[in-house]
Enzyme design. Structure first.
Site, PDB file in Angstrom:
ATOM      1  CE1 TYR A  37      -4.285   0.926  -0.307  1.00  0.00           C
ATOM      2  CE2 TYR A  37      -4.447  -1.248   0.656  1.00  0.00           C
ATOM      3  CZ  TYR A  37      -4.942  -0.293  -0.099  1.00  0.00           C
ATOM      4  OH  TYR A  37      -6.406  -0.200  -0.486  1.00  0.00           O
ATOM      5  CD  GLU A  93      -4.882   5.496   0.559  1.00  0.00           C
ATOM      6  OE1 GLU A  93      -4.888   6.615   1.245  1.00  0.00           O
ATOM      7  OE2 GLU A  93      -5.382   4.463   0.849  1.00  0.00           O
ATOM      8  CB  THR A 107      -3.524   5.166 -21.919  1.00  0.00           C
ATOM      9  OG1 THR A 107      -2.870   5.139 -23.324  1.00  0.00           O
ATOM     10  CG2 THR A 107      -5.007   5.465 -21.618  1.00  0.00           C
ATOM     11  CE  LYS A 165      -6.140   3.752 -25.128  1.00  0.00           C
ATOM     12  NZ  LYS A 165      -7.286   4.741 -25.272  1.00  0.00           N
ATOM     13  NE  ARG A 171      -5.247  -2.540 -20.052  1.00  0.00           N
ATOM     14  CZ  ARG A 171      -5.570  -2.245 -21.191  1.00  0.00           C
ATOM     15  NH1 ARG A 171      -4.814  -3.124 -21.900  1.00  0.00           N
ATOM     16  NH2 ARG A 171      -6.421  -1.470 -21.609  1.00  0.00           N
TER      17      ARG A 171
HETATM   18  C1  LIG Z   1      -8.277   4.824 -24.202  1.00  0.00           C
HETATM   19  C2  LIG Z   1      -8.537   6.339 -23.885  1.00  0.00           C
HETATM   20  C3  LIG Z   1      -8.772   6.791 -22.725  1.00  0.00           C
HETATM   21  C4  LIG Z   1      -8.970   5.568 -21.442  1.00  0.00           C
HETATM   22  O1  LIG Z   1      -8.091   4.759 -21.210  1.00  0.00           O
HETATM   23  P1  LIG Z   1      -8.447   3.745 -20.223  1.00  0.00           P
HETATM   24  O2  LIG Z   1      -7.074   3.434 -19.954  1.00  0.00           O
HETATM   25  O3  LIG Z   1      -9.141   2.743 -21.210  1.00  0.00           O
HETATM   26  O4  LIG Z   1      -9.065   4.105 -19.123  1.00  0.00           O
HETATM   27  C5  LIG Z   1      -9.063   8.049 -22.479  1.00  0.00           C
HETATM   28  N1  LIG Z   1      -8.955   9.071 -23.303  1.00  0.00           N
HETATM   29  C6  LIG Z   1      -8.622   8.915 -24.713  1.00  0.00           C
HETATM   30  C7  LIG Z   1      -8.607   9.897 -25.658  1.00  0.00           C
HETATM   31  C8  LIG Z   1      -8.448   7.499 -24.859  1.00  0.00           C
HETATM   32  O5  LIG Z   1      -8.182   7.373 -26.091  1.00  0.00           O
END
Ligand SMILES: *Cc1c(COP(=O)(O)O)cnc(C)c1O
Length: 479
Positions: free
Chosen positions: A65, A67, A271, A274, A280
């Site tokens: 933890y 925080e 994020t 991506k 993630r």
């Molecule tokens: C994918 C995406 C998110 C959300 O991301 P998560 O990790 O799925 O919560 C937010 N904003 C934009 C522009 C995205 O393309």
């Protein structure tokens, strides 16, 4: 470089240990690798994180933890979490040229919530909130709380409309942002499909938002953040950029100058999984003015930080700082453009007529299909995409008229421009051979479709052949 068999040994051993407890989980993990290896993954928001990034997540940091923030925790014994969180933040600042980085958000949506809170806390003029900021919440009167809630709930946000490629979290009803904010959106030009900055400026003048949001999930072009900042400044709005999709292109210096959000925005969210190719997760970058509010993300908005994911963020961000990442980012765009060219030359209709980032949006109504039919027909043929609205979509957000495809994942595998043309051929073959199915009453269905299974099989095999020269995770052999 790790020793030759280190990665195979690591994953094999991990699976052996898991299998001894719940073999079905080990099997599912193994099956997931097989599925990912065999499918032509064109989902624009997905990628393949490195073995080092994946391995950094599977350990005892998960037990901790933490925080609070580095050096200022609500729990004892966080010295090693401090090390990895500080490293991740340091890499993020260096990589993006930001003065402050907050690496705790668990996802992109969480990063946006942290940013919204920070902007509200910074901007809402309520004496009570000023007190809250100095953590004297116990001093607030009933009246203070009433004012606070009323003011927080009455602020305005201007963001890109969903069907033009904006994101749910930019003020749309199915997301809490649409309930927190009075939202209005800007779209794209009906002819060119591009953002019309004069229209954005006009909407800003009329609506006077507290927050102007730029960023998208399905807009295949660059955005000029210098102009957007000028618009925000002209109405006193805080300018936020959500670079969730294209952070890898910013990190790899494909988007520079007016197209790099970091020097222009007050606050940037992203994020990490991506195009940035990390674990993630999410992240917030900002200047010194908003740093204190952003750092209150946990426990103000977020659940406890995930130290194992922060460790993986540090690894992935270190990878993104290496010189070869810029080459990767450039190849993502080269590949997207080759894919767009390949589709256009075969007669497909693309939103905006092409791309200058990592994604392509096909308007499949040109093939007489809905997005849902096209998505399923492609999936039957071993091609993984997702359906997506196109501007002024006549089929609504469920069926849609678009297919969104992106190149970050295939580029990680090593596919290049020649393979993109071959991919365009496969996509075009499937879409041009798929026809609309009928409902029981004989009317045209928006979901059912007809595709010769032999053709789907053939394309599937061709897709597998195309991928066979580009093994996924070549350093990982589970056999
Ligand atoms: C994918 C995406 C998110 C959300 O991301 P998560 O990790 O799925 O919560 C937010 N904003 C934009 C522009 C995205 O393309």
């Amino acid at each position: 470089m790790p020793s030759p068999n280190a990665e195979s040994t690591a994953f094999r051993s991990a699976l052996e240990v898991i299998r001894a407890v719940e073999p079905r989980v080990a099997d599912a993990i193994t099956a997931e690798l097989t599925d990912q290896r065999e499918s032509l993954k064109l989902i624009a928001s997905e990628n393949y994180a490195s073995p080092a990034t994946l391995l950094a997540m599977g350990n005892w940091f998960s037990d901790k933890y933490a925080e609070g923030t580095v050096g200022r925790r609500f729990y004892a014994g966080c010295q090693n979490v401090d090390t990895v969180e500080a490293l991740a933040a340091e890499h993020a600042k260096e990589l993006f040229g930001a003065t402050h980085a907050y690496v705790q958000p668990h996802s992109g949506i969480d990063a946006n919530l942290v940013a919204f809170w920070a902007v509200l806390a910074d901007r809402v003029e309520v004496p009570a909130l000023r007190k809250a900021q100095v953590r004297q919440v116990n001093d607030l009167t009933e009246e203070d709380w009433f004012t606070l809630r009323r003011e927080l709930g009455n602020q305005r946000m201007l963001g890109m409309s969903l069907d033009a490629g904006g994101h749910l979290t930019h003020g749309f009803r199915p997301n809490i942002s649409g309930k927190m904010f009075d939202q209005r959106s800007y779209g794209t030009d009906p002819v060119t499909g591009l953002i019309d900055y004069d229209k954005v400026a006009e909407a800003a003048r009329e609506f006077k938002p507290m927050i102007l949001v730029a960023g998208y999930s399905a807009y295949p072009r660059k955005v000029n953040f210098r102009i957007m900042r000028e618009i925000a400044d002209s109405v006193g709005a805080t300018f936020m950029v959500d670079m969730a999709h294209f952070a890898g292109l910013v990190a790899g210096k494909v988007f520079t100058g007016d197209f790099d959000p970091v020097p222009h925005a007050h606050i940037v969210t992203t994020t990490t999984h991506k195009s940035l190719r990390g674990p993630r997760g999410g992240m917030v970058l900002c200047g010194p003015e908003l740093a204190d509010q952003v750092d209150r993300g946990c426990p103000m908005v977020l659940g406890g930080p995930l130290p194992h994911v922060m460790a993986a963020k540090a690894v992935a961000l270190a990878e993104a700082r290496r010189p070869d990442f810029a080459g990767y980012a450039q190849r993502i765009v080269d590949n997207a453009q080759a894919l767009a060219e390949g589709l256009l030359s075969r007669g497909a209709t693309l939103v905006t007529g092409g791309t200058d980032n990592h994604l392509v949006l096909i308007d499949v109504s040109g093939y007489g299909l809905t997005g849902r039919q096209a998505e399923q027909a492609l999936l039957d043929s071993g091609i993984v995409t997702n359906r997506n609205s196109v501007p002024q979509d006549r089929n609504g957000a469920w069926y849609t008229s678009g297919i969104r495809i992106g190149t970050p994942a295939l580029t990680t595998r090593g596919l290049g421009v020649a393979e993109m043309d071959a991919t365009a051929e496969l996509i075009h073959t499937v879409l041009s051979q798929t026809t609309t199915g009928s409902n029981a009453d004989g009317t045209a269905s928006k979901a059912k479709y007809v595709l010769d299974p032999a053709l789907a099989d053939k394309v599937s095999r061709q897709a597998t052949d195309l991928l066979s020269a580009f093994p996924l995770y070549p350093s990982v052999d589970l056999a």
